[in-house]
Write a protein that holds these residues in place. Structure first.
Motif: not given
Length: 334
Positions: A240-241, A244-245, A247
């Motif tokens: 998830a990180f 978010d960072a 794509g």
């Protein structure tokens, strides 16, 4: 009377095969020079050999063992993990934090140039933990639906990497150069598609076989690292990180079938389960040396406490041919 005995380390399992010195067999390099034909025949039959009690506790003794085998060594280029050179053809084992486990895999199966054999030497055993799990790929494949192997055989695996510089390995470490022209030459030579996204971010893509045939045994073996490169390998929170960072298109690592098709979650789960179920832990003693057939046997690392030092050597380069039809299909999806 012989100064060593030999036989299976664990009854009922075909590997590893053990040569145990009683302390009078002499240095391991001399022993290997005398027994080389027998050793290599046993490696083909069993997939892994453990040499114990020969006192091989420093880099030069390990280098002498490798030289006695009479097999060429490989440089570790297009890296996927951090290692430190210990001399020609010798490296530290993967330098990940002690509390992390390394999933089982066949060495360098994510690229077209890979070693047929591996050698490891335990210079210092961990205070606790630190075993090297070995998985007999015949057992791994017995646990898998034959359709899984068939699809990997037909489509291969495409490995996509993005080197951001501040996370995972930098392209400079992976390609062992600061020169972009050398990177491009390596990629061109090895059928790796590349794209510079800016001065210091590089994206690469390479399609490799998912299954290879053993040259001596004449059998097909699962041989890829899709389960390591796929984003599901890093866990939901970390993924998830990353998403978010970066794509989905710029994740540091990704894997799909060679035609660009997503690898099924059930397939990845089945492969990981099969590796885990087939694992046999090799509990290191200082001075141990292991010789592994990289097609027949996968390896990993358990977490550990205290200091631990293993040396590694990649042996006997193999280069699988380009998969032109998969490259073409993959480009259409990439």
């Amino acid at each position: 009377m012989p100064a060593f005995h030999e036989g299976l380390l664990t009854a009922g399992r075909r590997m590893p095969y053990l040569f145990q010195s009683d302390g009078h067999a002499g240095a391991l390099d001399r022993f290997v020079a005398e027994q080389r034909t027998h050793i290599l025949q046993l490696l083909g039959e069993h997939g892994a050999i453990l040499f114990r009690g020969f006192g091989t506790t420093h880099a030069q003794a390990f280098a002498d063992f490798v030289q006695a085998l009479g097999i060429e060594t490989l440089d570790y280029v297009y890296r996927s993990t951090p290692r430190t050179s210990q001399g020609k053809g010798l490296y530290t084992a993967t330098e990940y934090p002690a509390d992390r486990e390394i999933p089982m895999h066949n060495e360098n199966s994510y690229q077209r140039i890979w070693p047929r054999k591996l050698a490891f030497c335990c210079v210092k055993a961990a205070e606790s933990g630190g075993a090297t799990p070995l998985a007999d790929m015949l057992e791994v494949q017995r646990l898998l639906d034959p359709a899984v192997l068939d699809k990997f055989r037909r489509l291969g695996v495409r490995y996509d990497r993005v080197f951001h510089g501040h996370i995972d390995l930098s392209w400079q470490e992976v390609f062992q150069t600061e020169d972009r022209a050398q990177v491009e030459a390596f990629c061109a030579l090895n059928d790796i598609r590349w794209q510079w996204l800016d001065d210091d971010v590089l994206k690469t893509s390479q399609t490799c076989p998912g299954v290879v045939r053993h040259p001596q045994r004449g059998e097909d073996f699962l041989f890829n690292q899709a389960h390591l490169f796929h984003p599901s390998a890093i866990g939901e929170e970390t993924l998830a990180f990353m998403l978010d960072a970066f794509g989905p298109e710029l994740l540091p690592r990704n894997a799909c079938y060679g035609n660009g098709e997503e690898i099924e979650a059930a397939t990845l789960a089945a492969v990981r389960h099969a590796f885990s179920a087939a694992a046999v832990d090799l509990q290191w003693q200082e001075g141990d040396v292991a010789l592994i057939d990289n097609i027949q046997v996968a390896h990993g690392r358990r977490s550990y406490r205290g200091q631990r030092k293993l040396l590694a050597s990649l042996l006997e380069a193999n280069q699988t041919p380009a998969i032109a039809e998969l490259e073409t299909a993959g480009a259409a999806h990439g």
